[in-house]
Enzyme design. Structure first.
Site, PDB file in Angstrom:
ATOM      1  N   SER A  63       0.791  -1.314   0.012  1.00 36.13           N
ATOM      2  CA  SER A  63       0.025   0.093   0.210  1.00 36.13           C
ATOM      3  C   SER A  63       0.803   1.262   0.236  1.00 36.13           C
ATOM      4  CB  SER A  63      -0.759  -0.160   1.338  1.00 36.13           C
ATOM      5  OG  SER A  63      -0.106   0.414   2.522  1.00 36.13           O
ATOM      6  N   SER A 109       0.950   3.615   2.179  1.00 42.04           N
ATOM      7  CA  SER A 109       1.017   4.263   3.509  1.00 42.04           C
ATOM      8  C   SER A 109       2.231   4.780   3.977  1.00 42.04           C
ATOM      9  CB  SER A 109       0.549   3.213   4.763  1.00 42.04           C
ATOM     10  OG  SER A 109       1.301   2.288   4.785  1.00 42.04           O
ATOM     11  N   LYS A 158       5.229  -0.189   9.102  1.00 42.58           N
ATOM     12  CA  LYS A 158       5.003   1.278   9.584  1.00 42.58           C
ATOM     13  C   LYS A 158       6.368   1.695  10.180  1.00 42.58           C
ATOM     14  CE  LYS A 158       0.672   1.267   8.517  1.00 42.58           C
ATOM     15  NZ  LYS A 158      -0.131   1.813   7.632  1.00 42.58           N
ATOM     16  N   SER A 212      -2.636   6.487   5.780  1.00 39.21           N
ATOM     17  CA  SER A 212      -1.998   5.412   6.442  1.00 39.21           C
ATOM     18  C   SER A 212      -3.031   4.945   7.796  1.00 39.21           C
ATOM     19  CB  SER A 212      -0.812   5.985   7.333  1.00 39.21           C
ATOM     20  OG  SER A 212      -0.257   4.695   8.205  1.00 39.21           O
TER      21      SER A 212
END
Length: 249
Positions: free
Chosen positions: A43, A45, A106, A197
């Site tokens: 993704s 994010s 992350k 995110s």
């Protein structure tokens, strides 16, 4: 040579081939479990640090080992062995707490005991504003995922780790939050693409240390347009050579 001799030779050759294949698979399993695991970015994010189509190696020993270091996460033991806590600013792969079958990636923002809050787009750690400087704009949809210029801010954490973040939307949903107090044995994760995110501000919540899989280290391949790396004929137009062998930071 008799028929029996030929049959024995053929059988021996097949057995050796099977043995080599099994040994190769076991070696690959050991390397994936203990040392390095390939990971693809699913993704946007972590834009602009990581883009969809980036393929990277995750260092498995960086934080020690938990049940999630093993394929399918069998419940063989709890906690971590040879535990080394992540540092603030690390880009980490972890198992999504509500559904550990999913891998997330992350940045580690909050450590156990920290108080984390967003105020008007500014990150605060323990009631201290994290330095945030606008360094320009990016007008490249391959990086920003939108067809317009996007503001880029450089954040510098208390330990000196710096990285770029995107500001897609002023007064976005995650720009003002309550104060989060990170529990013992947990971490607060955020994506660098702050307005796009799903992270610890939302459904991810606090990430247990057991859910950590490893630290993202190096991009070994990158291709745009949602193409597969197996589509070799698309490499000349879609591969991102400038991203190859870049360290993740």
């Amino acid at each position: 040579m008799s028929v029996a001799d030929k049959s024995e030779k053929k059988s021996g050759g097949l057995g050796e081939t099977v043995s080599v294949i099994v040994q190769a698979l076991l070696l690959a399993l050991v390397i994936r479990t203990l040392f390095f695991q390939p990971f693809s970015i699913p993704s946007g994010s972590m834009r602009p640090t990581l883009l969809e189509g980036d393929y990277l190696f995750v260092t498995k020993w960086a934080y020690g080992y938990s049940r999630y270091s093993l394929p399918f996460g069998p419940n063989l033991f709890s906690g971590r062995i040879w535990d080394t806590p992540p540092e603030r600013g690390d880009v980490a792969v972890f198992k999504f707490p509500p559904n550990p079958s999913l891998d997330y990636i992350k940045r580690v923002i909050g450590l156990p005991g920290d108080r984390i809050q967003m105020r008007d787009g500014q990150l605060y750690i323990n009631d201290q504003a994290v330095p945030r400087e606008k360094i320009g704009e990016i007008d490249n949809p391959d990086i920003t995922e939108v067809d317009r210029p996007v503001d880029v801010y450089r954040e510098t954490l208390p330990n000196g780790v710096s990285y770029d973040t995107l500001d897609l939307t002023r007064n976005g949903l995650g720009d003002d939050t309550r104060e989060f107090v990170v529990p013992p044995g947990h971490y607060f994760m955020m994506g660098d693409n702050r307005d796009n995110s799903t992270d610890s501000r939302f459904s991810v919540g606090f990430v247990p240390e057991e859910n950590l899989v490893g630290r993202a280290n190096i991009i070994f391949f990158s291709i745009a347009g949602g193409a597969s790396p197996l589509e070799i004929w698309k490499w000349p137009s879609l591969m991102r050579p400038s991203r190859l062998f870049n360290w993740v930071g």
